[in-house]
Design a protein around this motif. Sequence first.
Motif, PDB file in Angstrom:
ATOM      1  N   ILE A 200     -18.894   3.110 -40.827  1.00  0.00           N
ATOM      2  CA  ILE A 200     -19.554   2.761 -39.549  1.00  0.00           C
ATOM      3  C   ILE A 200     -18.564   3.647 -38.659  1.00  0.00           C
ATOM      4  CG2 ILE A 200     -20.447   0.313 -40.037  1.00  0.00           C
ATOM      5  CD1 ILE A 200     -18.002  -0.607 -38.437  1.00  0.00           C
ATOM      6  N   PHE A 201     -19.634   4.340 -37.776  1.00  0.00           N
ATOM      7  CA  PHE A 201     -19.046   5.160 -36.673  1.00  0.00           C
ATOM      8  C   PHE A 201     -20.230   5.255 -35.715  1.00  0.00           C
ATOM      9  CE2 PHE A 201     -20.229   7.778 -40.328  1.00  0.00           C
ATOM     10  CZ  PHE A 201     -21.370   8.430 -39.879  1.00  0.00           C
ATOM     11  N   GLY A 202     -19.624   5.788 -34.556  1.00  0.00           N
ATOM     12  CA  GLY A 202     -20.377   5.887 -33.263  1.00  0.00           C
ATOM     13  C   GLY A 202     -21.404   7.155 -33.419  1.00  0.00           C
ATOM     14  N   GLY A 203     -22.201   7.366 -32.515  1.00  0.00           N
ATOM     15  CA  GLY A 203     -23.159   8.582 -32.550  1.00  0.00           C
ATOM     16  C   GLY A 203     -24.297   8.430 -33.334  1.00  0.00           C
ATOM     17  N   VAL A 204     -24.646   7.064 -33.780  1.00  0.00           N
ATOM     18  CA  VAL A 204     -25.934   7.138 -34.684  1.00  0.00           C
ATOM     19  C   VAL A 204     -26.217   5.638 -34.338  1.00  0.00           C
ATOM     20  CG1 VAL A 204     -25.350   8.799 -36.537  1.00  0.00           C
ATOM     21  CG2 VAL A 204     -24.323   6.363 -36.725  1.00  0.00           C
ATOM     22  N   ASN A 205     -27.603   5.348 -34.822  1.00  0.00           N
ATOM     23  CA  ASN A 205     -27.897   3.987 -34.490  1.00  0.00           C
ATOM     24  C   ASN A 205     -27.200   3.033 -35.670  1.00  0.00           C
ATOM     25  OD1 ASN A 205     -29.866   1.546 -35.096  1.00  0.00           O
ATOM     26  ND2 ASN A 205     -31.041   2.916 -33.496  1.00  0.00           N
ATOM     27  N   GLN A 206     -26.903   1.862 -34.922  1.00  0.00           N
ATOM     28  CA  GLN A 206     -26.150   0.940 -35.690  1.00  0.00           C
ATOM     29  C   GLN A 206     -27.119  -0.007 -36.488  1.00  0.00           C
ATOM     30  OE1 GLN A 206     -24.724  -1.544 -32.398  1.00  0.00           O
ATOM     31  NE2 GLN A 206     -25.884  -3.190 -32.987  1.00  0.00           N
ATOM     32  N   LYS A 207     -28.197   0.227 -36.551  1.00  0.00           N
ATOM     33  CA  LYS A 207     -29.108  -0.611 -37.257  1.00  0.00           C
ATOM     34  C   LYS A 207     -28.881  -0.808 -38.824  1.00  0.00           C
ATOM     35  CE  LYS A 207     -34.006  -1.955 -38.020  1.00  0.00           C
ATOM     36  NZ  LYS A 207     -35.408  -1.599 -37.442  1.00  0.00           N
ATOM     37  N   SER A 208     -28.956   0.389 -39.310  1.00  0.00           N
ATOM     38  CA  SER A 208     -28.767   0.539 -40.887  1.00  0.00           C
ATOM     39  C   SER A 208     -27.225   0.082 -41.467  1.00  0.00           C
ATOM     40  CB  SER A 208     -28.971   1.899 -41.403  1.00  0.00           C
ATOM     41  OG  SER A 208     -28.100   2.784 -40.875  1.00  0.00           O
ATOM     42  N   GLN A 209     -26.304   0.253 -40.586  1.00  0.00           N
ATOM     43  CA  GLN A 209     -24.933  -0.189 -40.598  1.00  0.00           C
ATOM     44  C   GLN A 209     -24.750  -1.748 -40.627  1.00  0.00           C
ATOM     45  OE1 GLN A 209     -22.534   1.766 -37.620  1.00  0.00           O
ATOM     46  NE2 GLN A 209     -22.987   4.019 -38.464  1.00  0.00           N
TER      47      GLN A 209
ATOM     48  N   THR B 246     -10.180   5.144 -39.205  1.00  0.00           N
ATOM     49  CA  THR B 246      -9.800   6.603 -38.958  1.00  0.00           C
ATOM     50  C   THR B 246     -10.187   7.501 -37.630  1.00  0.00           C
ATOM     51  OG1 THR B 246     -12.162   7.740 -39.624  1.00  0.00           O
ATOM     52  CG2 THR B 246     -10.731   7.010 -41.513  1.00  0.00           C
ATOM     53  N   PRO B 247      -9.707   8.400 -37.202  1.00  0.00           N
ATOM     54  CA  PRO B 247      -9.842   8.727 -35.740  1.00  0.00           C
ATOM     55  C   PRO B 247     -11.286   9.235 -35.310  1.00  0.00           C
ATOM     56  CG  PRO B 247      -8.421  10.338 -36.769  1.00  0.00           C
ATOM     57  CD  PRO B 247      -8.759   8.989 -37.541  1.00  0.00           C
ATOM     58  N   THR B 248     -11.885   9.893 -36.392  1.00  0.00           N
ATOM     59  CA  THR B 248     -13.210  10.716 -36.182  1.00  0.00           C
ATOM     60  C   THR B 248     -14.280  10.185 -37.296  1.00  0.00           C
ATOM     61  OG1 THR B 248     -12.747  12.395 -37.761  1.00  0.00           O
ATOM     62  CG2 THR B 248     -11.900  12.665 -35.397  1.00  0.00           C
ATOM     63  N   ARG B 249     -15.486  10.621 -36.801  1.00  0.00           N
ATOM     64  CA  ARG B 249     -16.587  10.420 -37.608  1.00  0.00           C
ATOM     65  C   ARG B 249     -16.528  11.162 -38.908  1.00  0.00           C
ATOM     66  NH1 ARG B 249     -20.871  11.903 -32.880  1.00  0.00           N
ATOM     67  NH2 ARG B 249     -19.908  10.661 -31.292  1.00  0.00           N
ATOM     68  N   GLU B 250     -16.195  12.309 -39.107  1.00  0.00           N
ATOM     69  CA  GLU B 250     -16.063  13.374 -40.222  1.00  0.00           C
ATOM     70  C   GLU B 250     -15.081  12.486 -41.206  1.00  0.00           C
ATOM     71  OE1 GLU B 250     -18.244  15.287 -37.037  1.00  0.00           O
ATOM     72  OE2 GLU B 250     -16.417  14.557 -36.928  1.00  0.00           O
ATOM     73  N   LEU B 251     -14.017  12.187 -40.760  1.00  0.00           N
ATOM     74  CA  LEU B 251     -13.065  11.670 -41.512  1.00  0.00           C
ATOM     75  C   LEU B 251     -13.282  10.362 -42.063  1.00  0.00           C
ATOM     76  CD1 LEU B 251     -10.304  11.978 -42.778  1.00  0.00           C
ATOM     77  CD2 LEU B 251      -9.062  10.878 -40.857  1.00  0.00           C
ATOM     78  N   ALA B 252     -14.101   9.549 -41.455  1.00  0.00           N
ATOM     79  CA  ALA B 252     -14.682   8.220 -41.868  1.00  0.00           C
ATOM     80  C   ALA B 252     -15.530   8.612 -43.061  1.00  0.00           C
ATOM     81  CB  ALA B 252     -15.124   7.549 -40.945  1.00  0.00           C
ATOM     82  N   ALA B 253     -16.409   9.636 -42.894  1.00  0.00           N
ATOM     83  CA  ALA B 253     -17.532   9.733 -43.949  1.00  0.00           C
ATOM     84  C   ALA B 253     -16.749  10.304 -45.100  1.00  0.00           C
ATOM     85  CB  ALA B 253     -18.308  10.898 -43.445  1.00  0.00           C
ATOM     86  N   GLN B 254     -15.762  11.287 -44.999  1.00  0.00           N
ATOM     87  CA  GLN B 254     -15.100  11.737 -46.077  1.00  0.00           C
ATOM     88  C   GLN B 254     -14.249  10.736 -47.011  1.00  0.00           C
ATOM     89  OE1 GLN B 254     -12.237  14.754 -45.030  1.00  0.00           O
ATOM     90  NE2 GLN B 254     -11.099  14.343 -46.824  1.00  0.00           N
TER      91      GLN B 254
ATOM     92  N   SER C  31     -24.183  15.692 -30.960  1.00  0.00           N
ATOM     93  CA  SER C  31     -24.592  14.535 -31.426  1.00  0.00           C
ATOM     94  C   SER C  31     -24.191  14.531 -33.156  1.00  0.00           C
ATOM     95  CB  SER C  31     -26.248  14.365 -31.582  1.00  0.00           C
ATOM     96  OG  SER C  31     -26.915  15.587 -32.499  1.00  0.00           O
ATOM     97  N   GLN C  32     -24.203  13.401 -33.856  1.00  0.00           N
ATOM     98  CA  GLN C  32     -23.655  13.210 -35.045  1.00  0.00           C
ATOM     99  C   GLN C  32     -24.694  14.234 -35.991  1.00  0.00           C
ATOM    100  OE1 GLN C  32     -20.772  12.002 -36.141  1.00  0.00           O
ATOM    101  NE2 GLN C  32     -21.521  12.688 -38.246  1.00  0.00           N
ATOM    102  N   GLY C  33     -25.825  14.220 -35.770  1.00  0.00           N
ATOM    103  CA  GLY C  33     -26.734  14.855 -36.472  1.00  0.00           C
ATOM    104  C   GLY C  33     -26.498  16.323 -36.384  1.00  0.00           C
ATOM    105  N   ALA C  34     -26.142  16.846 -35.223  1.00  0.00           N
ATOM    106  CA  ALA C  34     -26.025  18.267 -34.893  1.00  0.00           C
ATOM    107  C   ALA C  34     -24.475  18.769 -35.561  1.00  0.00           C
ATOM    108  CB  ALA C  34     -25.763  18.528 -33.476  1.00  0.00           C
TER     109      ALA C  34
END
Length: 420
Positions: free
Chosen positions: A107-116, A80-88, A278-281
């Motif tokens: 998985i997407f950027g903007g957050v720590n990769q550890k949990s992914q 998917t192109p965006t984080r939001e769409l990936a989460a959806q 940020s992804q959180g924001a």
Amino acid sequence: MSFKSLGLSESLVKAVSEQGYDTPTPIQSKAIPPVLKGKDVLASAQTGTGKTAGFTLPLLDILSQTPPLRNRPVRALILTPTRELAAQVHQNVKDYSKYVDLRSTVIFGGVNQKSQVSTLRNGVDILIATPGRLLDLNNQGLLSLSKVEILVLDEADRMLDMGFLRDIKKIMGLIPKQRQTLLFSATFSREIRKLANEFLTNPVSVESTPENTTVEAIEQQVYRVAKEKKTDLLIKLITEGNWDQVLVFARTKHGANKLAKKLEAAKIGAAAIHGNKSQGARTKALAGFKSGSVKVLVATDIASRGLDIPLLPHVVNFELPNISEDYVHRIGRTGRAGASGLAVSLVSADETVFLRDIEKLIGSKIPMDILEGFEPDPNASTKPFNPQQRGKKPRNTSNSRPSSGNKPRTTRSNSSKSRR
């Protein structure tokens, strides 16, 4: 027609029913059967047509027909192109796979990769990802795509707009050539057909609506206004119309931030969402918008598709996009799932050409008005804001029914009939 009649398993039909769906949408009815038969599919579907279930349901059905592989390597990849769409999309996969033995993650950027990475190591059958983070983890040797059986390119046209073509080609080189490929796009543009010819094998083409048409349930309105009066006009429309949930599109990240602050100063709860956040924001802003604590979400085109905002009643183009198709994607955020919606565009003199191109694309004139006190500047230039960029695709950018009483009362200027 029912979901069962499309050939889906009882487990999936049960999960779909629990989500409140009994009858497939047109794109689901057209896409699911050929996917179940193992065909490559090229599908055109606008936002709000149920396209996500059009590929997730048959994908889950196919994978659930065989026992999970040892260590659960990735068997299906959804880009998917965006984080939001990936989460959806991931949420949809989780909802529909409730009664089958399949694991998924996103998985997407903007957050720590550890949990992914931790989730990937435990094994997943279905991976939903944005191209950048996927390639990043692959380059680190943290995931393998050698067992992928099904590839889905969701919002493929948007991925091309955002400059992901090179990444897509790299990813294609990491997965088996013998696979099933599903490409979903809002339009069958020349670029999309070229991509399909390169990566799909004898695809079945399906469409849910004619190319580049707007949703009939969406009421469209243009207000001609001087550029410096746009903010005050927007405040008037929101307050006098008693609009409770409004998605406003600005052209730039800076403009989105500036407008959100001005709305806040006018005692209208607002938040900006764009690629620099940020992804959180972004998650916090979207959550506030859904809960009602944020009345206005000011966004760049990252939110034109991919944000899960059901039954959104109002969309405002604070600035018209210079790509006509983006107008269709923007206003497609309202009028979803058969609900009505209102799409308002505030048009200044330098956007006249953009308005003309949009009306040519959708094949109709959009009703126009001028409100007293917010008249356009008769001396303003109609030259586009950046004629060199007009018509070009930007690259590497960030990515319940409303009642009829919600419309603001307007006072038509004497000159409104003669201005265009």
